[in-house]
Design a protein around this motif. Structure first.
Motif, PDB file in Angstrom:
ATOM      1  N   ALA A 197      39.398  39.903  41.293  1.00 58.84           N
ATOM      2  CA  ALA A 197      39.629  41.047  40.407  1.00 58.84           C
ATOM      3  C   ALA A 197      41.043  41.607  40.554  1.00 58.84           C
ATOM      4  O   ALA A 197      41.581  42.197  39.617  1.00 58.84           O
ATOM      5  CB  ALA A 197      38.608  42.142  40.683  1.00 58.84           C
ATOM      6  N   SER A 198      41.647  41.408  41.708  1.00 58.77           N
ATOM      7  CA  SER A 198      42.983  41.956  41.931  1.00 58.77           C
ATOM      8  C   SER A 198      44.098  41.004  41.482  1.00 58.77           C
ATOM      9  O   SER A 198      45.273  41.360  41.557  1.00 58.77           O
ATOM     10  CB  SER A 198      43.172  42.303  43.406  1.00 58.77           C
ATOM     11  N   HIS A 245      46.699  39.330  39.281  1.00 61.82           N
ATOM     12  CA  HIS A 245      47.501  39.566  38.076  1.00 61.82           C
ATOM     13  C   HIS A 245      48.592  38.499  38.074  1.00 61.82           C
ATOM     14  O   HIS A 245      49.012  38.040  39.134  1.00 61.82           O
ATOM     15  CB  HIS A 245      48.166  40.944  38.103  1.00 61.82           C
ATOM     16  N   THR A 259      49.053  39.958  32.961  1.00 61.89           N
ATOM     17  CA  THR A 259      47.640  39.913  32.585  1.00 61.89           C
ATOM     18  C   THR A 259      46.766  39.631  33.800  1.00 61.89           C
ATOM     19  O   THR A 259      47.250  39.238  34.853  1.00 61.89           O
ATOM     20  CB  THR A 259      47.351  38.812  31.541  1.00 61.89           C
ATOM     21  N   THR A 260      45.469  39.809  33.590  1.00 60.30           N
ATOM     22  CA  THR A 260      44.470  39.410  34.575  1.00 60.30           C
ATOM     23  C   THR A 260      44.001  38.003  34.226  1.00 60.30           C
ATOM     24  O   THR A 260      44.361  37.461  33.176  1.00 60.30           O
ATOM     25  CB  THR A 260      43.265  40.360  34.544  1.00 60.30           C
ATOM     26  N   SER A 284      41.153  37.196  33.229  1.00 59.25           N
ATOM     27  CA  SER A 284      40.307  37.257  32.037  1.00 59.25           C
ATOM     28  C   SER A 284      41.132  37.448  30.768  1.00 59.25           C
ATOM     29  O   SER A 284      40.591  37.451  29.674  1.00 59.25           O
ATOM     30  CB  SER A 284      39.284  38.385  32.165  1.00 59.25           C
ATOM     31  N   GLU A 293      43.145  40.126  30.179  1.00 56.92           N
ATOM     32  CA  GLU A 293      43.418  41.534  29.882  1.00 56.92           C
ATOM     33  C   GLU A 293      44.906  41.810  30.093  1.00 56.92           C
ATOM     34  O   GLU A 293      45.452  41.556  31.163  1.00 56.92           O
ATOM     35  CB  GLU A 293      42.592  42.433  30.791  1.00 56.92           C
ATOM     36  N   LYS A 319      47.828  43.855  31.047  1.00 57.68           N
ATOM     37  CA  LYS A 319      48.043  45.022  31.892  1.00 57.68           C
ATOM     38  C   LYS A 319      49.364  45.710  31.593  1.00 57.68           C
ATOM     39  O   LYS A 319      49.473  46.921  31.709  1.00 57.68           O
ATOM     40  CB  LYS A 319      48.003  44.631  33.376  1.00 57.68           C
ATOM     41  N   ALA A 376      47.220  33.478  35.967  1.00 51.64           N
ATOM     42  CA  ALA A 376      46.212  34.266  36.688  1.00 51.64           C
ATOM     43  C   ALA A 376      44.910  33.482  36.823  1.00 51.64           C
ATOM     44  O   ALA A 376      44.255  33.524  37.876  1.00 51.64           O
ATOM     45  CB  ALA A 376      45.971  35.595  35.970  1.00 51.64           C
ATOM     46  N   SER A 403      42.936  32.434  40.269  1.00 51.85           N
ATOM     47  CA  SER A 403      41.532  32.741  40.557  1.00 51.85           C
ATOM     48  C   SER A 403      40.749  31.463  40.862  1.00 51.85           C
ATOM     49  O   SER A 403      39.878  31.465  41.733  1.00 51.85           O
ATOM     50  CB  SER A 403      40.886  33.528  39.412  1.00 51.85           C
TER      51      SER A 403
END
Length: 156
Positions: free
Chosen positions: A28-29, A31, A45-46, A48, A50, A52, A83, A87
């Motif tokens: 989750a952290s 980026h 972005t993340t 997913s 998103e 930022k 990102a 992950s």
């Protein structure tokens, strides 16, 4: 083919258990930042996807709406791929190589492998495809200003 010793299997299981303890927080952290080849657009972005943050050099605003919108989209997509790869790297620590390979087979090739980032040997991998944005350095706040994406709305 011989099976690995039990001690080795226990040690691998313990390493995976430790790696999984805070996996959700670590993922989750994550980026990632990407910048277009000219350095005029920077997106964070993340995994997913998103968005930022979005930063534009003043010169980007003079390139035209079509160029700006396409560049923002491509740069944000590239940041999301960076990102996502990070992950997947964290997930691989928990799952191990075999399960990670099966996951990649089910969800599609990992961004690093697709772009050739993971190539080792006498071939020189490109950091990004020729048309894709390059990763941005983590600093350089000169002449860059924050951008409000709502200013791109068509009703204005």
């Amino acid at each position: 083919m011989t099976e690995p010793p039990v001690d080795e299997l226990v040690q691998q299981a313990e390493q995976r258990r430790k790696a999984s303890e805070d996996l959700r927080r670590r993922v989750a952290s994550i980026h990632a930042v990407a910048r277009d080849p000219e350095g005029l657009v920077e997106a964070t972005t993340t995994a997913s996807g998103e968005l930022k943050s979005l930063r534009l050099q003043p010169a980007a605003l003079h390139r035209g709406v079509r160029w700006l919108s396409e560049t923002i989209m491509a740069t944000a997509h590239q940041a999301a791929e960076f990102a996502r790869q990070r992950s997947l790297n964290q997930l691989a620590l928990v799952l191990g190589d075999d399960a990670t390979a099966q996951l990649e087979g089910a969800m599609g090739i990992a961004p690093a492998r697709a772009a050739g980032w993971d190539v080792v040997g006498d071939r020189t991998p490109s950091a990004t495809p020729a048309s894709a944005p390059a990763p941005a350095p983590e600093e350089e706040d000169d002449d860059v200003f924050s951008f409000d994406p709502s200013s791109l709305r068509s009703d204005r």
